[in-house]
Design a protein around this motif. Structure first.
Motif, PDB file in Angstrom:
ATOM      1  N   GLY A 189       0.830  -1.201   0.000  1.00 22.60           N
ATOM      2  CA  GLY A 189       0.000   0.000   0.000  1.00 22.60           C
ATOM      3  C   GLY A 189       0.857   1.240   0.000  1.00 22.60           C
ATOM      4  N   SER A 223      -0.518   1.425  -6.337  1.00 18.28           N
ATOM      5  CA  SER A 223      -1.574   0.740  -5.593  1.00 18.28           C
ATOM      6  C   SER A 223      -2.924   1.412  -5.850  1.00 18.28           C
ATOM      7  N   TRP A 271      -5.383   1.340  -3.886  1.00 18.74           N
ATOM      8  CA  TRP A 271      -5.961   1.702  -2.593  1.00 18.74           C
ATOM      9  C   TRP A 271      -4.941   2.429  -1.735  1.00 18.74           C
ATOM     10  N   THR A 272      -5.448   3.132  -0.753  1.00 15.92           N
ATOM     11  CA  THR A 272      -4.613   3.773   0.252  1.00 15.92           C
ATOM     12  C   THR A 272      -5.325   3.619   1.595  1.00 15.92           C
ATOM     13  N   SER A 329     -13.756  -3.033   5.246  1.00 18.30           N
ATOM     14  CA  SER A 329     -12.892  -1.994   4.689  1.00 18.30           C
ATOM     15  C   SER A 329     -12.065  -1.296   5.769  1.00 18.30           C
ATOM     16  N   ILE A 359      -9.554   1.431   4.458  1.00 18.45           N
ATOM     17  CA  ILE A 359      -9.003   1.222   3.123  1.00 18.45           C
ATOM     18  C   ILE A 359      -9.848   2.046   2.161  1.00 18.45           C
ATOM     19  N   VAL A 360      -9.196   2.882   1.356  1.00 16.92           N
ATOM     20  CA  VAL A 360      -9.895   3.813   0.480  1.00 16.92           C
ATOM     21  C   VAL A 360      -9.437   3.604  -0.963  1.00 16.92           C
ATOM     22  N   ASP A 361     -10.393   3.540  -1.859  1.00 11.01           N
ATOM     23  CA  ASP A 361     -10.108   3.488  -3.299  1.00 11.01           C
ATOM     24  C   ASP A 361      -9.526   4.833  -3.712  1.00 11.01           C
ATOM     25  N   ARG A 362      -8.332   4.807  -4.320  1.00 13.91           N
ATOM     26  CA  ARG A 362      -7.655   6.059  -4.680  1.00 13.91           C
ATOM     27  C   ARG A 362      -8.464   6.881  -5.686  1.00 13.91           C
ATOM     28  N   THR A 393     -13.302   1.005   0.420  1.00 15.66           N
ATOM     29  CA  THR A 393     -13.366  -0.144  -0.483  1.00 15.66           C
ATOM     30  C   THR A 393     -12.988  -1.391   0.316  1.00 15.66           C
TER      31      THR A 393
END
Length: 138
Positions: A51, A56, A58-59, A91, A115-118, A124
């Motif tokens: 990550g 990646s 996600w972040t 998530s 967890i976040v979708d960039r 996410t």
């Protein structure tokens, strides 16, 4: 579960050191600096799981942080920061983090990371490969 003020509680470790800039007017490490030590350990844990890289999808963002200060920390000092994965949700990831000088606990943190979708900037589900890496540190 083990005591979060014990080094035996933690599964992932990083080495840090106290900088002169970390001090407050009383000459001990400021609470903001301790927050940075916690952050560095979390970031390196998630980097271990691929990550925080530009590639990646996600972040991770910090959604909750509860810090307890246990002892004074002075300059200069070499310290270690330990992390233990407490729970992986859909998530979110709950972590225990501790700052130690030798075996002496300086501070502990309970953190919840999301967890976040960039691209979408929305939570996410944690990818399977991330779950596999985090399972090593439970």
């Amino acid at each position: 579960m083990t005591d979060p003020t014990s080094p035996d509680h933690y599964r992932f470790w990083i080495d840090e050191h106290v900088r002169f800039a970390d001090l407050d007017t009383l000459g001990h490490v400021n609470n903001n600096a301790i927050g940075v030590y916690f952050e560095q350990a979390r970031v390196l844990l998630f980097r271990e799981a691929s990550g925080f890289g530009a590639e990646s999808p996600w972040t991770v963002v910090l959604a909750r942080s509860l810090i307890e200060y246990k002892a004074e920390l002075l300059y200069p000092a070499d310290i270690r920061v330990g992390v233990r994965v407490l729970k992986v949700g859909n998530s979110s990831v709950a972590l225990a983090v501790g700052v130690f000088q030798g075996d002496r606990c300086i501070a502990t943190q309970e953190a919840v990371c999301v967890i976040v979708d960039r691209a979408a900037h929305r939570p996410t589900p944690a990818p399977d490969d991330l779950r596999a890496v985090l399972a090593r540190f439970q």
